[in-house]
Write a protein that holds these residues in place. Structure first.
Motif, PDB file in Angstrom:
ATOM      1  N   CYS A   1       0.967  -1.519   0.063  1.00  0.00           N
ATOM      2  CA  CYS A   1      -0.292  -0.359  -0.179  1.00  0.00           C
ATOM      3  C   CYS A   1       1.036   0.876  -0.322  1.00  0.00           C
ATOM      4  CB  CYS A   1      -1.204  -0.070   1.461  1.00  0.00           C
ATOM      5  SG  CYS A   1      -0.035  -0.209   3.006  1.00  0.00           S
TER       6      CYS A   1
ATOM      7  N   GLU B   1      -4.774   4.140   4.983  1.00  0.00           N
ATOM      8  CA  GLU B   1      -5.987   4.436   4.543  1.00  0.00           C
ATOM      9  C   GLU B   1      -6.186   3.815   2.851  1.00  0.00           C
ATOM     10  OE1 GLU B   1      -6.468   8.567   2.545  1.00  0.00           O
ATOM     11  OE2 GLU B   1      -7.218   8.556   4.621  1.00  0.00           O
ATOM     12  N   ASN B   2      -5.432   3.306   2.285  1.00  0.00           N
ATOM     13  CA  ASN B   2      -5.342   2.657   1.070  1.00  0.00           C
ATOM     14  C   ASN B   2      -4.982   1.048   0.709  1.00  0.00           C
ATOM     15  OD1 ASN B   2      -6.480   5.089  -0.128  1.00  0.00           O
ATOM     16  ND2 ASN B   2      -4.654   5.637  -0.393  1.00  0.00           N
ATOM     17  N   CYS B   3      -4.674   0.758   2.386  1.00  0.00           N
ATOM     18  CA  CYS B   3      -4.989  -0.655   2.273  1.00  0.00           C
ATOM     19  C   CYS B   3      -5.539  -1.676   2.395  1.00  0.00           C
ATOM     20  CB  CYS B   3      -3.766  -0.719   4.050  1.00  0.00           C
ATOM     21  SG  CYS B   3      -1.726  -0.209   4.347  1.00  0.00           S
TER      22      CYS B   3
END
Length: 237
Positions: free
Chosen positions: A113, A122-124
């Motif tokens: 990520c 947050e974007n994992c």
């Protein structure tokens, strides 16, 4: 203590018997891949590596071994045994269904990520959950709510950490101290490195001598975010 026993009865269901086919093996293999290796899953579940490999070759696990693997993999017992139902279940439901109140379940995030400017994860995506006994965590001064795990990517920390290894992060330890390995974010990417404070700033050090030391100067230290300290790792097979 290993949880498997040749005398333990195998789990069965009135609706569907435990599969001894490629579908079950594939589900088991997916859990091993999520942990980074067969060895890592075996360690997390408390079963022998040879025993887990035997199941991957078509052997039938004991009831206790199957439960331990489901708990370590963060999946429902029904899904692992039969392929039915939802695969992932919550920590609370795991404890209720499997009677594993003494276990904590730590999320394993995708190490690839790039967190950008938001929260580090947050974007994992959560690949699975890794189980630890609450006693073992307390003994090390660790709190489950402040832990997460990622898988290492690349060879910059070899031979200490290999690509695919799983690392447990203590998010309360964000101050550089000693010779430990830290998970850090720089330029929107996550790294596992040794850190060393010096007069010029902070040195980012790889274990692999093929990689040069990088120094973040004092006037750029605000761009270096220490996510936490690595407190446990499980290597690959």
């Amino acid at each position: 203590m290993k949880v498997e026993s040749s005398d333990s009865p195998t789990l069965s269901s009135s609706k569907k018997e435990l599969e001894r086919d490629e579908a079950f093996i594939e589900r088991l293999r997916s859990l091993a891949e999520a942990h980074g290796s067969v060895n890592a899953l075996a360690k997390a579940a408390g079963v022998s590596q040879s025993g887990l490999q035997r199941y991957l070759n078509g052997g039938e696990p004991s009831r206790k071994a199957l439960i331990a693997i489901a708990v370590a993999g963060g999946v429902s017992l029904e899904w692992l045994a039969t392929g039915s139902g939802e695969s992932a279940i919550t920590e609370g439901h795991q404890a209720e269904v499997l009677g594993m109140e003494d276990y904590a379940f730590v999320p394993l995030y995708d190490a690839q990520c790039s967190a950008g400017a938001g929260a580090w994860n947050e974007n994992c995506r959560v690949l699975t959950h890794i189980s630890f006994t609450r006693y073992s965590l307390r003994k090390q001064g660790l709190t489950p709510d402040h832990l997460s795990a990622i898988r290492i990517d690349g060879d910059s920390m070899e031979p200490v950490l290999h690509s695919g290894d799983t690392v447990l992060i203590d998010h309360t330890r964000t101050t550089i101290e000693g010779e430990g390995i830290y998970i850090l974010r720089l330029d929107g990417h996550l790294y596992a490195k040794r850190l060393q404070r010096n007069f010029d700033g902070v040195a980012i050090i790889s274990a692999n001598s093929a990689y040069d030391k990088v120094t973040v100067p004092r006037d750029r230290l605000a761009e270096l975010e220490i996510i936490g300290r690595a407190v446990w790792s499980a290597g690959w097979l």
